[in-house]
Design a protein around this motif. Structure first.
Motif, PDB file in Angstrom:
ATOM      1  N   LEU A   1      78.409  29.663 -24.407  1.00 40.58           N
ATOM      2  CA  LEU A   1      78.579  30.933 -23.716  1.00 40.58           C
ATOM      3  C   LEU A   1      79.201  30.866 -22.265  1.00 40.58           C
ATOM      4  O   LEU A   1      80.006  31.238 -21.782  1.00 40.58           O
TER       5      LEU A   1
ATOM      6  N   VAL B   1      73.424  37.621 -20.043  1.00 40.33           N
ATOM      7  CA  VAL B   1      74.013  36.279 -19.671  1.00 40.33           C
ATOM      8  C   VAL B   1      75.438  36.210 -19.085  1.00 40.33           C
ATOM      9  O   VAL B   1      75.681  36.041 -18.044  1.00 40.33           O
ATOM     10  N   THR B   2      76.102  37.302 -19.891  1.00 40.12           N
ATOM     11  CA  THR B   2      77.700  37.047 -19.536  1.00 40.12           C
ATOM     12  C   THR B   2      77.802  37.733 -18.458  1.00 40.12           C
ATOM     13  O   THR B   2      78.376  37.672 -17.479  1.00 40.12           O
TER      14      THR B   2
ATOM     15  N   ASP C   1      67.466  33.274 -29.565  1.00 44.35           N
ATOM     16  CA  ASP C   1      68.794  32.960 -28.598  1.00 44.35           C
ATOM     17  C   ASP C   1      68.584  33.790 -27.351  1.00 44.35           C
ATOM     18  O   ASP C   1      67.913  34.969 -27.506  1.00 44.35           O
ATOM     19  N   PHE C   2      69.275  33.562 -26.422  1.00 47.76           N
ATOM     20  CA  PHE C   2      69.380  34.168 -25.105  1.00 47.76           C
ATOM     21  C   PHE C   2      70.192  35.504 -25.417  1.00 47.76           C
ATOM     22  O   PHE C   2      71.124  35.425 -26.121  1.00 47.76           O
ATOM     23  N   ASN C   3      69.964  36.531 -24.833  1.00 45.39           N
ATOM     24  CA  ASN C   3      70.961  37.785 -24.474  1.00 45.39           C
ATOM     25  C   ASN C   3      72.245  37.541 -24.045  1.00 45.39           C
ATOM     26  O   ASN C   3      72.400  37.236 -22.956  1.00 45.39           O
ATOM     27  N   GLN C   4      72.830  37.692 -25.003  1.00 46.81           N
ATOM     28  CA  GLN C   4      74.444  37.153 -24.533  1.00 46.81           C
ATOM     29  C   GLN C   4      75.247  38.161 -23.505  1.00 46.81           C
ATOM     30  O   GLN C   4      76.197  37.719 -22.838  1.00 46.81           O
ATOM     31  N   TYR C   5      74.985  39.251 -23.881  1.00 47.16           N
ATOM     32  CA  TYR C   5      75.261  40.411 -22.960  1.00 47.16           C
ATOM     33  C   TYR C   5      74.743  40.200 -21.556  1.00 47.16           C
ATOM     34  O   TYR C   5      75.585  40.262 -20.435  1.00 47.16           O
TER      35      TYR C   5
ATOM     36  N   LEU D   1      73.871  27.379 -27.751  1.00 48.36           N
ATOM     37  CA  LEU D   1      74.578  28.490 -27.760  1.00 48.36           C
ATOM     38  C   LEU D   1      74.873  29.034 -26.403  1.00 48.36           C
ATOM     39  O   LEU D   1      75.912  29.563 -26.071  1.00 48.36           O
ATOM     40  N   LEU D   2      73.827  29.123 -25.661  1.00 49.18           N
ATOM     41  CA  LEU D   2      73.836  29.280 -23.980  1.00 49.18           C
ATOM     42  C   LEU D   2      75.074  28.554 -23.426  1.00 49.18           C
ATOM     43  O   LEU D   2      75.794  29.133 -22.590  1.00 49.18           O
TER      44      LEU D   2
ATOM     45  N   PRO E   1      69.256  27.532 -29.568  1.00 46.65           N
ATOM     46  CA  PRO E   1      69.817  28.489 -28.616  1.00 46.65           C
ATOM     47  C   PRO E   1      70.170  27.834 -27.262  1.00 46.65           C
ATOM     48  O   PRO E   1      71.028  28.724 -26.621  1.00 46.65           O
TER      49      PRO E   1
END
Length: 778
Positions: free
Chosen positions: A206, A372-373, A366-370, A202-203, A199
């Protein structure tokens, strides 16, 4: 308002931009160049998925075996392959030895036949390296005859160094050397890269994309506003002939739209030219073939639609507070002071989006991609909202000084927004880089493992294949230029069972001088044996070390071979303390001199030679690799390091460096275009000052001050935001909060260095503009 009216006004603005005379097309060209540079980088980003797929696909079709070689019987359609990867002054060389079992053996990918013994196929880059003067050491290491080059199908990049060398007798190493195996075809190995990323990794991926693309968007938004003041004065003339305020704003948007569309064309051209030149460029060991650069259609379409739309929206937003009247533009009046409260909404909102993930770490999914972005973008874009307010408040308080200082400060007081826009992209890039560096520094300990090696004791190790005389190899390596000392040690295992033992114990074999590199020996002569004190309490030791007990050296396991040499444990086996600075932490167990073992057992040893190098000899490592290759092509040579990092982590970090290099190039080019546009805007003002007798030195210093003040404020703001974002990201990944000040200062210095370089490059055109004849007009 009908769509037809909108289209008509936009089209009129486009005609003004492209057919409105020299002033119009110069502005359109500057906008197009600025937008085009950003579009080229966006297209490169859109091609990243295809680049990764292409490189992965090329690597998959040529793959032979991984981890453990497959168990395949010899046939006329099989081939034995050995991995003998090496390096040349830090550049990795993919090396394969091949030995066909029959006439129908599979042919390595990228070549037309299997090389015979003494022949080799090399990549074009390696062929060029071998032919280059001064590389005699490399030619000595690879003495086989070059009979051809590896084609593009067998390489993952044009600058990759690789070769296939034909040898004989490789079959004897199967089962003894894990780097040797038999295969029926190339590319038939199952993909072992499907394991999901951690994770935190993945962070990082991103964040790399968000941080690298944010400055690109800022630069495109800045580019479409080039020449805004002159454009607004031209729009005042349209009000004089009957256009209303909304119409002139749509016409202005049409001008920006024309520049953006032209920028799309130029950006596509830049991208095509860059892709053709890609074969000659290598960044951090990564190179690509031109046909890799195929932007994903969906992403390319998004770029083609988003850039013109952004140009229209940015222009309309910029004109919201500009009153364009028939007799002029109400911009020179004292503007209202910028409000702070709404400018804080973006960074505060960004922190609010990131807050729920604080403390999540890598063990909670996993971290919430939305989030985070959105959170990272809000913080970074918040810099562009805060910087104009910071510049305005700061320059309004700047006082007396020299003439150049006063000229610069007054200019900044009149157009602080323009000055802030010039450095917005740099500030965003620096803030993102600081945050990423902090996060990388914080989490790298989780992806770094100790190797158990002490580079202060030895700098290189050469692992020898079976059948090599250890003493002779050690002496040859010791005589290599740049080697100060060589220690030869061998190891194997023994057990109470002859086959498939439950417990084994390690045997370390070497002469007395070599054993003293591992343990502190009271005395030693040939035939002695010792027990490492640190191993004496091991369960295996208590079971296997009974004096006079018969054991088996190198027991056989199911599916593999073993010598199975009988050995009687010596009656005298004194315990000796392991040296605190032993060669390696894994050198322990029973320490014996060669004559303490039966002759049959000596054939089961895995030998290694540990080397101390002379730091004053710059090519000592290459000398060692060449000597080792001469001793045995299967000798594995490697440099000692105290720690090793996760390969995926290093890949992501390399991707960051490659992307950062591209973004920095964009920053520099875009800043230069922006600076030239600003100078063009002030041409008549500079000419007027020169005509009144102002010294060129004074004007040059004023321009430098106009750059230095905003960039200083921008870098200070970027450092603050970068530290805040980095701290939040470190809290999200549950690592201790620690500021890597060296990285912070280096990122800030790089940003300042880019601005200084751009300013110096803009001095020649500035000097050409400072002429009285610039007052002439038509």
């Amino acid at each position: 308002m009908s769509a037809r009216r909108w289209a008509g006004d936009l089209a009129m603005g486009a005609r003004f931009a492209l057919t409105g005379g020299r002033e119009g097309w110069i502005r359109a060209l500057l906008t197009a160049v600025g937008v085009g540079l950003g579009v080229a980088l966006l297209l490169l980003t859109a091609a990243v998925p295809d680049i990764l797929d292409a490189r992965h696909g090329k690597d998959a079709v040529r793959r032979d075996f991984s981890l453990t070689p497959p168990k395949i019987p010899a046939a006329d359609d099989t081939i034995v392959v050995a991995h003998v990867n090496t390096s040349w002054y830090g550049a990795d060389i993919r090396a394969r030895l091949v030995d066909p079992d029959g006439p129908h053996a599979p042919v390595p990918v990228g070549v037309d036949r299997v090389p015979a013994a003494g022949e080799m196929y090399v990549s074009p880059a390696l062929d060029k390296l071998l032919k280059a003067p001064g590389n005699g050491l490399l030619r000595e290491r690879l003495p086989a005859k070059v009979v051809g080059t590896i084609g593009e199908r067998g390489l993952i990049g044009p600058t990759e160094l690789a070769y296939y060398m034909g040898v004989s007798g490789l079959e004897r190493q199967i089962g003894h050397n894990p780097e040797v195996g038999r295969i029926k075809s190339f590319g038939d190995v199952s993909d072992d890269s499907s394991e999901g990323l951690d994770p935190i990794l993945l962070l990082l991926v991103l964040l790399v994309f968000v941080v690298l693309l944010a400055p690109v968007g800022i630069f495109i938004a800045t580019a479409v506003r080039f020449g805004g003041e002159r454009r607004d004065r031209r729009l005042a003339a349209l009000r004089l002939v009957g256009c209303d305020g909304r119409m002139v704003r749509r016409i202005a948007a049409g001008e920006a739209l024309a520049g953006a569309v032209l920028g799309l064309v130029l950006g596509t051209g830049f991208f095509v030219l860059g892709s053709q030149a890609a074969a000659t460029v290598e960044l951090f060991g990564v190179s690509v073939f031109p046909d890799y650069l195929n932007p994903t259609p969906a992403l390319a379409t998004l770029v083609a639609v988003a850039v013109p739309a952004a140009a229209v929206l940015v222009t309309l937003f910029a004109l919201r507070r500009v009153v364009i009247e028939p007799l002029g533009v109400v911009r020179t009046a004292r503007p209202t002071r910028r409000r702070l409260w709404w400018r804080l909404l973006l960074p505060v909102g960004g922190l609010a989006m990131l807050y729920p993930m604080i403390g999540q770490g890598g063990d909670n999914g996993d971290f919430n991609q939305y989030l985070v972005t959105g959170g990272v973008l809000a913080l970074l874009v918040g810099i562009t909202a805060l910087l104009p307010w910071v510049v305005e408040r700061t320059v309004s308080r700047l006082g007396d000084g020299g003439v150049s200082w006063q000229l610069a400060v007054r200019r900044l007081q009149l157009s602080s927004g323009t000055a802030a826009r010039m450095v917005n992209g740099v500030a965003v890039a620096v803030a993102g880089a600081i945050a990423l560096q902090m996060l990388f520094s914080g989490v790298q300990a989780d992806f770094t493992k100790s190797t158990g090696k002490d580079p202060n004791r030895a700098q290189m190790e050469v692992d020898l294949p079976d059948g090599v005389q250890v003493a002779a190899a050690g002496a040859k390596l010791k005589g290599t230029p740049g080697v100060k000392g060589a220690v030869a040690l061998s190891r194997t295992e023994y057990s109470a069972e002859r086959r498939d033992p439950d417990t084994t114990m390690q045997l370390i074999v070497g002469d007395c001088a070599a054993l003293r590199e591992v343990a502190t020996l009271p005395s030693c002569r040939e035939g002695d044996a010792f027990l490492s004190a640190s191993w004496s309490d091991e369960p295996a030791a208590r079971k296997l070390l009974a004096p006079g007990r018969k054991v088996w050296v190198d027991p056989v396991y199911t599916g593999s071979s073993g010598v199975q040499a009988p050995w009687t444990v010596p009656a005298k086996l004194p315990k000796v303390p392991t040296r605190k600075n032993a060669l390696s932490t894994d050198l322990g167990g029973v320490l014996v001199t060669p004559s303490a073992l039966p002759a049959k057992a000596l054939t089961a040893l895995r030998a290694s030679v540990y080397l101390r190098l002379d730091p004053s000899v710059p090519d000592a490592e290459e000398q060692v690799r060449t000597t080792a290759m001469g001793i045995a092509p299967l000798a594995y040579t490697w440099t000692w390091e105290a720690t090793t990092r996760d390969e995926k982590f290093d890949t992501i970090r390399t991707g960051l460096f490659v992307g950062a290099a591209a973004v920095l190039a964009l920053i520099g080019a875009s800043l230069l275009v922006s600076q030239l546009e600003q100078l063009r805007e002030r041409r008549k003002l500079l000419s007027a000052l020169i005509a009144f007798g102002t010294r060129r030195r004074t004007l040059t210093l004023s321009v430098l001050w106009q750059t230095a003040i905003p960039i200083t404020l921008g870098l200070l703001l970027a450092t603050a935001v970068g530290l805040a974002l980095g701290g939040v990201l470190m809290k999200m990944t549950a690592v201790p909060l620690r500021v890597d000040w060296a990285s912070v200062l280096s990122m800030t210095g790089i940003g300042a260095g880019i601005v200084v370089a751009v300013t110096l490059l803009s001095l020649p055109p500035l000097l050409r503009l400072m002429r009285p004849d610039g007052l002439r007009t038509e």
